[in-house]
Design a protein around this motif. Structure first.
Motif, PDB file in Angstrom:
ATOM      1  N   LEU A 237      -3.298   5.455   0.825  1.00 58.30           N
ATOM      2  CA  LEU A 237      -4.076   5.397   2.060  1.00 58.30           C
ATOM      3  C   LEU A 237      -4.297   3.926   2.390  1.00 58.30           C
ATOM      4  N   ASP A 238      -3.483   3.406   3.272  1.00 61.41           N
ATOM      5  CA  ASP A 238      -3.431   1.964   3.479  1.00 61.41           C
ATOM      6  C   ASP A 238      -4.482   1.437   4.448  1.00 61.41           C
ATOM      7  N   SER A 264      -5.808   7.947  -8.729  1.00 66.08           N
ATOM      8  CA  SER A 264      -5.399   9.115  -7.957  1.00 66.08           C
ATOM      9  C   SER A 264      -5.082   8.688  -6.532  1.00 66.08           C
ATOM     10  N   HIS A 265      -4.831   9.685  -5.646  1.00 66.30           N
ATOM     11  CA  HIS A 265      -4.436   9.397  -4.267  1.00 66.30           C
ATOM     12  C   HIS A 265      -5.406   9.937  -3.221  1.00 66.30           C
ATOM     13  N   ARG A 279      -0.332  11.249  10.486  1.00 70.83           N
ATOM     14  CA  ARG A 279      -0.746  10.752   9.181  1.00 70.83           C
ATOM     15  C   ARG A 279       0.470  10.360   8.347  1.00 70.83           C
ATOM     16  N   ALA A 280       1.507  11.177   8.363  1.00 70.22           N
ATOM     17  CA  ALA A 280       2.718  10.881   7.597  1.00 70.22           C
ATOM     18  C   ALA A 280       3.388   9.615   8.100  1.00 70.22           C
ATOM     19  N   GLU A 281       3.323   9.376   9.414  1.00 74.90           N
ATOM     20  CA  GLU A 281       3.912   8.162   9.981  1.00 74.90           C
ATOM     21  C   GLU A 281       3.102   6.922   9.605  1.00 74.90           C
ATOM     22  N   ARG A 285       3.511   6.486   2.111  1.00 75.96           N
ATOM     23  CA  ARG A 285       3.446   6.548   0.643  1.00 75.96           C
ATOM     24  C   ARG A 285       2.252   7.353   0.140  1.00 75.96           C
ATOM     25  N   TRP A 286       1.501   7.975   1.062  1.00 78.16           N
ATOM     26  CA  TRP A 286       0.306   8.724   0.657  1.00 78.16           C
ATOM     27  C   TRP A 286       0.720  10.122   0.203  1.00 78.16           C
TER      28      TRP A 286
END
Length: 327
Positions: A237-238, A264-265, A279-281, A285-286
């Motif tokens: 989560l950048d 964790s993530h 969100r994927a875009e 890397r999440w």
């Protein structure tokens, strides 16, 4: 000291949990929206999502991870029967949680009844939490293995405070460890520690979540020195850069705190909390394999030893999940 922990696939020896992601979600859903507007843009397809979760867990297993803790609780669309279906088809251990995701006010059912409300009555929150841990989540036989609560921007509202104290009560009754969501920029972990301490909680049985969102090392060390574990649990989560998240963990390891961190993530297979495509875009890397593929190599480059990495991914989760019951 307990030697087994409940999972969605049955009891597992704590010593066999292996590499563990301590703060994740399988499905985050909005049931009322789905039920009333089934054509909503996020488009839920039960079978397709179960298939996708199994596929992603298989990828995680191929990277040497054995266990995932699903911290989806009330307020995030928890539905354990669906998680059980995923567990039946996966080699990854899935632990489920009880608790409530409350940013400010409880759902109406709880907000207007219970201690401190006009209607009064018993604390159904604590009752339900204890039942999930001791008897199992209704209809599944799966016992919750962790307790989850939240303190975010709104701080300790009446309802947030009530959830924390109900979680503390359930913890004291059962020994199940506590894990949290926090707003690290506002140092909300200290608020949580204060409430838990007032309720007699051993802070060494608490994971303060989202601690990796800040490089306020005084804040982080204060919580760890009080006994709590730090959840460095939003890799991918950048909103905080990858480099900064790695730097924070590496610095804390340099300062001798590898025994007080878990990695964790805080991501999911499906979430309608935000637009899944966008969100994927934004955060490619999440995903559950990011720590194995990218974070561990980056930590090693920063001088973090394999022993410290194993401590954060294997030994600390094992210590957190091992307990001797209520106290």
């Amino acid at each position: 000291m307990t030697t087994t922990v409940s999972t969605a696939g049955g009891p597992v020896n704590v010593g066999a949990l292996g590499r563990t992601l301590m703060h994740e979600h399988i499905f985050v859903t909005s049931p009322e929206v789905q039920q009333n507007w089934p054509d909503y843009p996020e488009s839920w397809d039960e079978e397709a999502q179960i298939d996708e979760a199994v596929r992603r867990l298989s990828a995680l297993k191929s990277r040497g991870f054995d266990t995932l803790v699903d911290l989806t609780v009330i307020g995030l669309g928890r539905y354990v029967p669906r998680v059980v279906e995923v567990a039946k088809r996966s080699d990854v251990n899935i632990l489920v949680a009880t608790g409530a995701y409350v940013l400010s006010e409880l759902p109406v059912y709880f907000h207007y009844r219970g201690p401190g409300t006009p209607a009064g009555g018993p604390d159904r929150l604590a009752e339900f939490f204890v039942r999930d841990i001791t008897e199992g989540v209704t209809g599944t036989g799966v016992r919750a293995s962790m307790l989850k609560c939240v303190t975010d921007e709104a701080g300790l509202t009446r309802d947030v405070d009530r959830v924390l104290r109900s979680v503390a009560f359930a913890h004291r009754q059962t020994g199940a460890p506590i894990t949290t969501h926090t707003h690290s920029g506002l140092r909300r972990g200290l608020d949580q520690q204060k409430v838990f301490a007032e309720e007699g909680v051993d802070l060494g049985r608490v994971v303060i979540g989202h601690s990796g969102d800040t490089d306020d090392y005084d804040y982080l060390q204060t919580m760890a020195d009080a006994g709590s574990y730090l959840g460095m649990d939003r890799f991918g989560l950048d909103t905080v850069s990858f480099e900064k998240r790695v730097e924070i963990v590496a610095t804390m390891c340099d300062r001798g705190y590898s025994s007080k961190m878990v990695l964790s993530h805080d991501t999911s297979c499906f979430s309608d909390m935000s637009d899944p495509v966008r969100r994927a875009e934004l955060y490619p890397r999440w995903k559950w394999t990011h720590i194995a593929d990218d974070v561990v190599p980056a930590l090693r480059e920063r001088g973090v030893s394999q022993e410290q990495i194993d401590e954060m991914l294997i030994e600390n989760p094992k210590r957190i999940l091992s307990h001797s019951g209520g106290y």
